[in-house]
Structures are given as structure tokens and as C-alpha cells.
Design a protein around this motif. Structure first.
Motif, mmCIF file in Angstrom:
data_model
loop_
_atom_site.group_PDB
_atom_site.id
_atom_site.type_symbol
_atom_site.label_atom_id
_atom_site.label_comp_id
_atom_site.label_asym_id
_atom_site.label_seq_id
_atom_site.Cartn_x
_atom_site.Cartn_y
_atom_site.Cartn_z
ATOM 1 N N ASN A 256 101.552 53.336 -13.457
ATOM 2 C CA ASN A 256 101.546 54.793 -13.303
ATOM 3 C C ASN A 256 100.214 55.232 -12.721
ATOM 4 O O ASN A 256 99.159 54.773 -13.171
ATOM 5 C CB ASN A 256 101.770 55.445 -14.676
ATOM 6 C CG ASN A 256 101.903 56.954 -14.615
ATOM 7 O OD1 ASN A 256 100.971 57.658 -14.255
ATOM 8 N ND2 ASN A 256 103.059 57.449 -14.986
ATOM 9 N N SER B 216 106.948 59.593 -10.020
ATOM 10 C CA SER B 216 107.678 58.807 -11.016
ATOM 11 C C SER B 216 109.047 58.397 -10.496
ATOM 12 O O SER B 216 109.525 57.290 -10.778
ATOM 13 C CB SER B 216 107.831 59.615 -12.311
ATOM 14 O OG SER B 216 106.565 59.865 -12.897
ATOM 15 N N LEU C 131 110.429 54.635 -10.259
ATOM 16 C CA LEU C 131 111.745 54.323 -10.820
ATOM 17 C C LEU C 131 112.649 53.681 -9.776
ATOM 18 O O LEU C 131 113.352 52.704 -10.064
ATOM 19 C CB LEU C 131 112.377 55.604 -11.354
ATOM 20 C CG LEU C 131 113.773 55.512 -11.968
ATOM 21 C CD1 LEU C 131 113.751 54.629 -13.213
ATOM 22 C CD2 LEU C 131 114.282 56.910 -12.311
ATOM 23 N N LEU D 185 106.513 55.620 -16.714
ATOM 24 C CA LEU D 185 107.266 56.640 -15.987
ATOM 25 C C LEU D 185 107.156 58.045 -16.565
ATOM 26 O O LEU D 185 107.738 58.968 -16.005
ATOM 27 C CB LEU D 185 108.763 56.258 -15.982
ATOM 28 C CG LEU D 185 109.138 54.947 -15.295
ATOM 29 C CD1 LEU D 185 110.574 54.561 -15.668
ATOM 30 C CD2 LEU D 185 109.017 55.084 -13.791
#
Length: 369
Positions: A296, A304, A308, A324
Motif C-alpha cells: 500500500n 486501491s 486489487l 487495501l
């Protein structure tokens, strides 16, 4: 046939406050001073990605990102077919450094291609799964506050994996925090630590000894990679995978850290290597037989969503919980529909491209130019 000729590349600076500062050994973040990157093509597609500058990590600033994208990358890319990803990659890499700016342009181009080919990017990249378990990052605070945050994330979102920021002096403060988290969350929660280069090799070794009974699963960047011999000495005795993060901003650095004995696992951040570079890093990691974790960059929801998309695309990247959730620390966001975390998991968007959409009114409100 779509005309994917790139006609414009935009770099839009914006600012959104965090609800509370996120503190760690190498810095502190109070606002998301990011750059929204848009790539336009002749057939009307617009690809979008986010660039979060981290001057204390990579040297990039918000103004610098806008300048390099508008004055260097855009002239190199306008007129190029967006599907010629290797050419695009090669042209941007004539310019040294600027990893996050390059990554955002790369991901915006992938967003264009997904839209043009009517397929989610996560499917274009591999399509291994449709969801990831979520890890939440806990910044510096007193033990009670960090425990309260972890319990809230567990009770509200079902998150049971936590990355704990360490690297303070004295190290006893961080040892106390990790022990308090283990006591509160119990044995089923996963805890791992990230020092952001804050300790020396000997301090790191002492902290790991004192936490040997806590059940840590990873240790990330506890001391600087520039302390070459000290880092190798530490990694050789570390009982859990030692994760290289900010020390591996290029595939070549991955090779250097792993083969040199300075790391035994790799953090992949799409904000740093985009989708194209992350593919290269992952191939190196799996070829060398080391584990990976999706990291991150204190991303908003758009960032995010990119993490993902890549994490879900591959078996290796979806094996561990991905980092995330730190967009939850932001006071607002740019997306029309917020990402959702349910039972500790996040589902990959299914719309073509990256699969999320920026609210024009919110962008107008938060943009700085």
C-alpha cells in the motif's frame, strides 16, 4: 476497430485530508496530495489512474509529477497507439527515476485497453480470482489507540490481518504495541511489521528476538538496504520472510536484494511499478522462489482498486492478504461508488478497465490547478 491513438495525457493535482495523520518511521502523511492521471485516445476512451507522491521515499513531489507527466511523458506518448505497451514503457524509461509518475501513466493506459476491449483489467492481467483478503496498516500511536483501531477494523470490516508500523526509538515502544495487539486480537489474527528503515540492523535483531513468541509472519524494511553488510547479517538470522519494499522500486533492484541476501520476500506496489512493471517484478519473484505481498502506498480508493486488480489477477499475489484498506483513513474520496470490504475481503470491480469511475463534481471540488 477502435482508434487507440493517444491524443492527450492529463496530470491533475488534488488534495484530500486524512481523518488523522498516518505516522511511520520515514515520514507523516496528513493529506492525500495526489495526482490524477488521465490518458485520452482518439476514439473517446479515457483511462484513469492515481499517482501518490512520496518525497521521503522516492523523491517525487506533487508538482514534480505534474511537470514530468505534462512536459516529458505526454510529448513522448501523444500519437502512439495505446496498445503498444512496450514502446510506451521504453519511451518513459528514457527518463530516470520518477517511478510513481510512470506507474500511473502505465495503469491509465491499461484502463484504456480494458475499456476498448470490454474486459476488466484484472482479467487482462490473468484473472486468477475475483477477490482478495484485506490487510490493514496501523500507523504510529500509543498502544491503546492502535489496539482500538485494529479492533474497529476487525469488528466493522472483518479484517484479521494487520501490518504494524514500527521503527521508533526506543524499540520498546513498538515491542509494547505489537504485544498489546496480539493480546487483544488473539492467536488467529495475522500480524507483521514494517520498519520503513527506522532501525539499525542490531536494533532490528533485538526487536525480533523480543517478539519471537508473538507469531509475526513478515518483517519489512526494518533497516536501510544501504547498510549492506548489516542488512545481510540481519536477514540471515531473521526467522520470518524479510520483505524488501522501498528498496525494490525496479526489477533490477529486486534481483540485487534477493541474490545479495538482503531480502527473502518482495512487496509489489502498483503505485510504484504500474501493471507492466509489477508483472516483471512478480515474474522475477516467482522465478527466484520468494513470496510476495501486495503493498500500500497510502492509496486512495482508485489506487486501491489498481492494487486489487493486479492482486486478483495472479495466484502468487492473491495468496496473502493485500494492503487495501487505508483509504478508510481519508475524509473523502473521488469515486462515484466506494469500494467495499465485507467479511475481510474485497471483490474486484467487474466493469471494463480498472472498473471504477471518478466523480467529476468531487474532482472539481478537490483539484488544485
Amino acid at each position: 476497430m477502435s482508434d487507440l491513438t493517444i491524443t492527450a495525457v492529463e496530470a491533475i493535482p488534488y488534495r484530500i485530508a486524512y481523518r488523522k495523520p498516518l505516522r511511520f518511521a520515514s515520514g507523516e502523511v496528513t493529506h492525500a496530495d495526489h495526482v490524477l492521471v488521465r490518458v485520452h485516445t482518439a476514439d473517446g476512451h479515457v483511462g484513469t489512474a492515481d499517482a501518490p507522491p512520496r518525497p521521503f521515499t522516492y523523491g517525487e513531489t506533487q508538482r514534480g509529477m505534474v511537470a514530468v507527466i505534462e512536459s516529458v511523458f505526454a510529448p513522448q506518448l501523444i500519437g502512439l497507439d495505446a496498445s503498444r505497451r512496450e514502446v510506451l514503457h521504453q519511451r518513459m524509461h528514457r527518463t530516470v527515476a520518477n517511478p510513481v509518475a510512470k506507474a500511473a501513466v502505465d495503469m491509465a493506459v491499461w484502463d484504456v485497453l480494458g475499456q476498448a476491449w470490454n474486459m476488466p483489467v484484472t482479467r487482462l492481467l490473468g484473472g486468477y480470482t475475483d477477490r482478495m483478503r484485506v490487510s490493514h496498516m496501523l500507523g504510529f500511536d500509543c498502544p491503546d489507540a492502535m489496539v482500538d483501531e485494529a479492533e474497529r477494523m476487525r469488528d466493522t470490516y472483518g479484517i484479521t490481518t494487520f501490518k504494524v508500523k514500527v521503527g521508533r526509538r526506543p524499540i520498546d515502544d513498538d515491542v509494547e504495541v505489537v504485544r498489546a495487539l496480539r493480546t487483544s486480537l488473539g492467536s488467529k489474527a495475522e500480524l507483521y511489521i514494517d520498519g520503513n528503515r527506522g532501525w539499525s540492523a542490531s536494533e532490528s535483531a533485538r526487536a525480533l528476538r523480543e517478539l519471537s513468541d508473538v507469531g509475526l509472519t513478515l518483517a519489512e524494511e526494518l533497516c536501510p538496504a544501504d547498510d549492506v553488510l548489516g542488512r545481510r547479517w540481519l536477514v540471515a538470522q531473521t526467522p520470518v520472510p524479510f520483505v524488501a519494499d522501498e528498496s525494490v522500486s525496479t526489477p533490477a533492484e529486486v534481483t540485487r536484494e534477493i541474490l545479495g541476501g538482503s531480502a527473502t520476500a518482495i512487496s509489489i506496489k502498483t503505485a510504484r511499478t504500474g501493471f507492466t512493471g509489477s508483472n516483471e517484478v512478480l515474474s522475477l519473484a516467482t522465478g527466484l522462489g520468494v513470496e510476495v505481498v501486495m503493498g500500500n502506498q497510502i492509496d486512495g480508493q482508485l489506487g486501491s482498486a489498481c492494487t486489487l486488480a493486479f492482486g486478483c489477477a495472479k495466484k502468487a499475489t492473491s495468496a496473502r492478504a493485500g494492503e487495501l484498506s487505508n483509504f478508510l483513513d481519508m475524509s473523502d474520496d473521488l469515486l462515484t461508488e466506494p469500494l467495499r470490504i465485507v467479511d475481510g475481503e474485497m471483490l474486484a470491480p467487474t466493469d471494463p478497465g480498472i472498473g471504477v469511475h471518478v466523480d467529476p463534481d468531487k474532482l472539481a471540488h478537490f483539484r488544485l490547478d
